[in-house]
Every structure is written in structure tokens, then in C-alpha cells.
Design an enzyme around this catalytic site. Sequence first.
Site, PDB file in Angstrom:
ATOM      1  N   GLY A 178      38.325  77.076  30.876  1.00 32.17           N
ATOM      2  CA  GLY A 178      37.066  76.568  30.317  1.00 32.17           C
ATOM      3  C   GLY A 178      35.957  76.599  31.364  1.00 32.17           C
ATOM      4  O   GLY A 178      36.216  76.834  32.553  1.00 32.17           O
ATOM      5  N   ASP A 204      46.036  77.510  29.340  1.00 27.40           N
ATOM      6  CA  ASP A 204      44.937  77.528  28.362  1.00 27.40           C
ATOM      7  C   ASP A 204      45.432  78.213  27.092  1.00 27.40           C
ATOM      8  O   ASP A 204      46.223  79.148  27.171  1.00 27.40           O
ATOM      9  CB  ASP A 204      43.739  78.301  28.939  1.00 27.40           C
ATOM     10  CG  ASP A 204      42.416  77.795  28.388  1.00 27.40           C
ATOM     11  OD1 ASP A 204      41.593  77.306  29.173  1.00 27.40           O
ATOM     12  OD2 ASP A 204      42.210  77.874  27.151  1.00 27.40           O
ATOM     13  N   ASN A 205      44.958  77.748  25.946  1.00 29.07           N
ATOM     14  CA  ASN A 205      45.324  78.462  24.708  1.00 29.07           C
ATOM     15  C   ASN A 205      44.166  79.344  24.215  1.00 29.07           C
ATOM     16  O   ASN A 205      44.276  79.976  23.174  1.00 29.07           O
ATOM     17  CB  ASN A 205      45.765  77.487  23.604  1.00 29.07           C
ATOM     18  CG  ASN A 205      44.626  76.607  23.128  1.00 29.07           C
ATOM     19  OD1 ASN A 205      43.544  76.611  23.702  1.00 29.07           O
ATOM     20  ND2 ASN A 205      44.873  75.842  22.085  1.00 29.07           N
ATOM     21  N   GLY A 263      38.362  78.432  25.762  1.00 31.61           N
ATOM     22  CA  GLY A 263      38.366  78.958  27.132  1.00 31.61           C
ATOM     23  C   GLY A 263      38.203  80.475  27.111  1.00 31.61           C
ATOM     24  O   GLY A 263      38.413  81.111  26.070  1.00 31.61           O
ATOM     25  N   VAL A 290      48.788  72.992  25.025  1.00 28.85           N
ATOM     26  CA  VAL A 290      49.440  71.810  25.615  1.00 28.85           C
ATOM     27  C   VAL A 290      49.681  70.708  24.586  1.00 28.85           C
ATOM     28  O   VAL A 290      50.299  69.690  24.913  1.00 28.85           O
ATOM     29  CB  VAL A 290      48.661  71.259  26.848  1.00 28.85           C
ATOM     30  CG1 VAL A 290      48.575  72.310  27.940  1.00 28.85           C
ATOM     31  CG2 VAL A 290      47.283  70.727  26.473  1.00 28.85           C
ATOM     32  N   TYR A 348      36.328  64.019  18.579  1.00 30.99           N
ATOM     33  CA  TYR A 348      36.271  64.152  20.042  1.00 30.99           C
ATOM     34  C   TYR A 348      36.259  62.775  20.700  1.00 30.99           C
ATOM     35  O   TYR A 348      37.079  62.487  21.579  1.00 30.99           O
ATOM     36  CB  TYR A 348      35.014  64.936  20.410  1.00 30.99           C
ATOM     37  CG  TYR A 348      34.874  65.265  21.870  1.00 30.99           C
ATOM     38  CD1 TYR A 348      35.802  66.073  22.519  1.00 30.99           C
ATOM     39  CD2 TYR A 348      33.789  64.790  22.612  1.00 30.99           C
ATOM     40  CE1 TYR A 348      35.651  66.393  23.864  1.00 30.99           C
ATOM     41  CE2 TYR A 348      33.630  65.113  23.940  1.00 30.99           C
ATOM     42  CZ  TYR A 348      34.562  65.910  24.571  1.00 30.99           C
ATOM     43  OH  TYR A 348      34.408  66.237  25.897  1.00 30.99           O
ATOM     44  N   TYR A 383      50.485  54.677  30.595  1.00 31.63           N
ATOM     45  CA  TYR A 383      51.442  55.293  31.526  1.00 31.63           C
ATOM     46  C   TYR A 383      51.295  54.703  32.928  1.00 31.63           C
ATOM     47  O   TYR A 383      52.278  54.572  33.658  1.00 31.63           O
ATOM     48  CB  TYR A 383      51.259  56.820  31.567  1.00 31.63           C
ATOM     49  CG  TYR A 383      52.179  57.543  30.609  1.00 31.63           C
ATOM     50  CD1 TYR A 383      52.027  57.394  29.232  1.00 31.63           C
ATOM     51  CD2 TYR A 383      53.218  58.343  31.070  1.00 31.63           C
ATOM     52  CE1 TYR A 383      52.878  58.032  28.342  1.00 31.63           C
ATOM     53  CE2 TYR A 383      54.072  58.992  30.189  1.00 31.63           C
ATOM     54  CZ  TYR A 383      53.893  58.830  28.824  1.00 31.63           C
ATOM     55  OH  TYR A 383      54.745  59.459  27.961  1.00 31.63           O
ATOM     56  N   ARG A 397      25.487  74.163  22.448  1.00 29.36           N
ATOM     57  CA  ARG A 397      24.902  73.059  23.213  1.00 29.36           C
ATOM     58  C   ARG A 397      23.448  73.353  23.547  1.00 29.36           C
ATOM     59  O   ARG A 397      23.002  74.497  23.527  1.00 29.36           O
ATOM     60  CB  ARG A 397      25.711  72.800  24.484  1.00 29.36           C
ATOM     61  CG  ARG A 397      26.994  72.070  24.147  1.00 29.36           C
ATOM     62  CD  ARG A 397      27.637  71.499  25.359  1.00 29.36           C
ATOM     63  NE  ARG A 397      28.604  72.418  25.897  1.00 29.36           N
ATOM     64  CZ  ARG A 397      29.636  72.038  26.649  1.00 29.36           C
ATOM     65  NH1 ARG A 397      29.820  70.778  26.946  1.00 29.36           N
ATOM     66  NH2 ARG A 397      30.482  72.924  27.115  1.00 29.36           N
TER      67      ARG A 397
HETATM   68  N1  UDP Z   1      20.087  69.620  20.686  1.00 32.09           N
HETATM   69  C1  UDP Z   1      18.882  70.146  20.236  1.00 32.09           C
HETATM   70  N2  UDP Z   1      18.820  71.479  19.951  1.00 32.09           N
HETATM   71  C2  UDP Z   1      19.886  72.318  20.096  1.00 32.09           C
HETATM   72  C3  UDP Z   1      21.117  71.772  20.555  1.00 32.09           C
HETATM   73  C4  UDP Z   1      21.173  70.421  20.835  1.00 32.09           C
HETATM   74  O1  UDP Z   1      17.879  69.423  20.095  1.00 32.09           O
HETATM   75  O2  UDP Z   1      19.738  73.511  19.807  1.00 32.09           O
HETATM   76  C5  UDP Z   1      20.155  68.190  21.038  1.00 32.09           C
HETATM   77  C6  UDP Z   1      21.304  67.439  20.394  1.00 32.09           C
HETATM   78  O3  UDP Z   1      20.921  66.933  19.127  1.00 32.09           O
HETATM   79  C7  UDP Z   1      21.566  66.343  21.407  1.00 32.09           C
HETATM   80  C8  UDP Z   1      21.209  66.977  22.747  1.00 32.09           C
HETATM   81  O4  UDP Z   1      20.397  68.116  22.435  1.00 32.09           O
HETATM   82  O5  UDP Z   1      20.728  65.231  21.181  1.00 32.09           O
HETATM   83  C9  UDP Z   1      22.410  67.437  23.540  1.00 32.09           C
HETATM   84  O6  UDP Z   1      23.227  68.179  22.693  1.00 32.09           O
HETATM   85  P1  UDP Z   1      24.486  68.979  23.200  1.00 32.09           P
HETATM   86  O7  UDP Z   1      25.108  69.619  21.990  1.00 32.09           O
HETATM   87  O8  UDP Z   1      24.116  69.854  24.320  1.00 32.09           O
HETATM   88  O9  UDP Z   1      25.472  67.907  23.817  1.00 32.09           O
HETATM   89  P2  UDP Z   1      25.892  66.406  23.446  1.00 32.09           P
HETATM   90  O10 UDP Z   1      25.317  65.596  24.540  1.00 32.09           O
HETATM   91  O11 UDP Z   1      25.302  66.013  22.118  1.00 32.09           O
HETATM   92  O12 UDP Z   1      27.367  66.452  23.435  1.00 32.09           O
END
Ligand code: UDP
Length: 313
Positions: A14, A35-36, A40, A61, A149, A163, A190
Site C-alpha cells: 500500500g 498483500d492481497n 495495494g 490476512v 472502516y 491481547y 481522496r
Molecule cells: N473531498 C472533497 N473533494 C474530493 C474528495 C474529498 O471535497 O474530491 C473532501 C471530503 O469530503 C473530506 C475531505 O475532502 O471532507 C477529505 O477527504 P478524503 O477522502 O481525502 O479523506 P477522509 O479524511 O475523509 O478520510
Amino acid sequence: MTRKKVTLMSGGAGFLPSHMCDQLMEQGHRIFCVDNFITGKKTNIAHLLKDKNFTLIKQDVSRPFKIPGKIDYVMHCASPASPVDYLNHPVETLLVGSQGTHHMLEIAKAKKAVFLLTSTSEVYGDPKEHPQKETYWGNVNPIGPRSVYDEAKRYAEAVTFAYRRTFKVDTKVVRIFNTYGPRMNLHDGRVVPNFIYQALKGLPLTIYGDGKQTRSFCYVDDEAKGILRLMFSNLSGPVNIGNPGEFTIIEFAKIVLELTGSRSKFVYEPFPQDDPKQRKPDISIARAKLGWEPKVSLREGLAKTIEWFKENL
Ligand code: UDP
């Protein structure tokens, strides 16, 4: 000659774990990288494959497995980590956090190894305490889409501490805050890869909600160093490792435009359910007890990340 330290790392192909593999190899470790490849990528570790001290094992895993010989450190990093990835793999995410953690802990117990769990700031959910200290218990919707998550990682922390108490395994829990840098998956949804990609392609930057939600972004080298500092310490944690510099998503978008020289506009899209409205780590423990703090500023780290994206688009 002293024996090389042996590290077993799940999810080693990853984005962030691959950087930890690099740092551990530089420190002379022997690595079993498991890793699967759900999220990754072999390209993240391709440069390590020719080294005889690096062994790649394709394995999920969430199913039991064995590694022969001595192991000194077990790092459980495997899990889809971006909201888009874990929403695409909800059951796998729950299983790797629950059964996967259990299997990795069993190996650490049998081998008398140090065990490190990469947990997440997501255990704080949509936090009502700001910045977030390790003592905060969080505000998580247990049945919302992100729970696959958040709750998996909360369970992973719980079983790790069970543990520790029951079997005296030497465990460590790190809570990772938003991390970015080279090798991020361009299409993991992201904010960092989305905005860089959109800016470089002249596409509108997709701002979710009003863009006033905040995040604190840590450059991957800093993050990896902090996590390894915890692993080699006598702390058990949980310890927040992240960069306390806090930015709204609009501020972040403007910095991406500035650094790419892009003239992209913004387009506003719906705010995702249960998306945390603010996030910033309190890193007092890491500073005081690990002597760690991030060194790379957002502009400096983003500039390197943008260069990498340009070369790898
Ligand atoms: N976000 C956004 N536009 C995008 C992707 C994400 O405005 O194209 C915002 C999302 O709503 C969040 C923040 O950016 O408030 C961070 O999102 P990300 O998915 O990177 O990670 P998170 O912290 O939410 O796991």
C-alpha cells in the site's frame, strides 16, 4: 555478526506501508511483505523485489497463514484506507480489521514479536473534541457507510489491547491522520489525488459540501518516520501521528491551484454522509515521548507530490 531484524508487514504494497518498507530496508531489516492487492500495488514495492532481504507474499490476512522462522516485528497495516476504497470493499474492510488483526496478533504472540496496529483518526468519527487527543472516545455512527472502516479499526484497537492484557503481547497502536505523497493511488477518490489530477487536467476541482470542513495533512516521509519511532519505543499508545497544520478544503484547493499553476474552477458536490467536519491531531504525546514532529510543510510536500503525479499520470 548480529542477526537482521525481521519484520512482517501486512498491506506492505500500500501507499504508506511501502514507504515504511523503504525506511526499514534502509535500517537493515529483513521484510516479509504480505498483500492481497485489493488496493495495494506491486509498482509501490517493485524496486525492493530484487533485494534478497525482501519477500513478497500474496495473501489475504483475513485468512490464517503461517510464516516460518523468527519474526521481531509484526506490523498490521492491511486495509482499504480511502473512503472510496472501503465503500467499494465494505465486507473485506470489516474482515481485515477484525479477523485480519486477530491473525496478525496470533503470529505476534507465537513469535514473541512486537505488534503494531496502524489505526486511524477515523476512530474519532465526526469529532466533538478539537483538536483530537488520544483520550477522546470519538463520535462514530455504528451503522453508517463509513462504519465499515471506523468500527473495524475500533475493534482492531480493542482486540489489540485484549491481547496485550491477556497474553502480554508487546503491542503498539498508532492513529494515523490524513497522509499524502508519492505513490498515492491516483484514483482512490481522496482529496489529495482528486484535486491534483483535476488541477493538472484543467478539470473543475470537486468540493464536497461547502468546503469549510477541515483536514490536517501529513507528508508520507514524516508519517512513516513517526510510526517507526513508535514501533521502536517503549510506548503502547494509542499515539496520534499526523501534522497539526489544519486547512479547510477550500484553502487546500487554493494551494493546489497555486502550486500547479492551474486555472481550474471549483464545482460543488453533495457532502458525503458522516464526513467529519473537522480533524486535527493533538500530537503532544508524540512530541514529548517520541521526540517526533512533522518536518515537511504542506506546500513543500505537495510540490513533491505534484511532481510525482506529473511523472506518473
Ligand atoms: N473531498 C472533497 N473533494 C474530493 C474528495 C474529498 O471535497 O474530491 C473532501 C471530503 O469530503 C473530506 C475531505 O475532502 O471532507 C477529505 O477527504 P478524503 O477522502 O481525502 O479523506 P477522509 O479524511 O475523509 O478520510
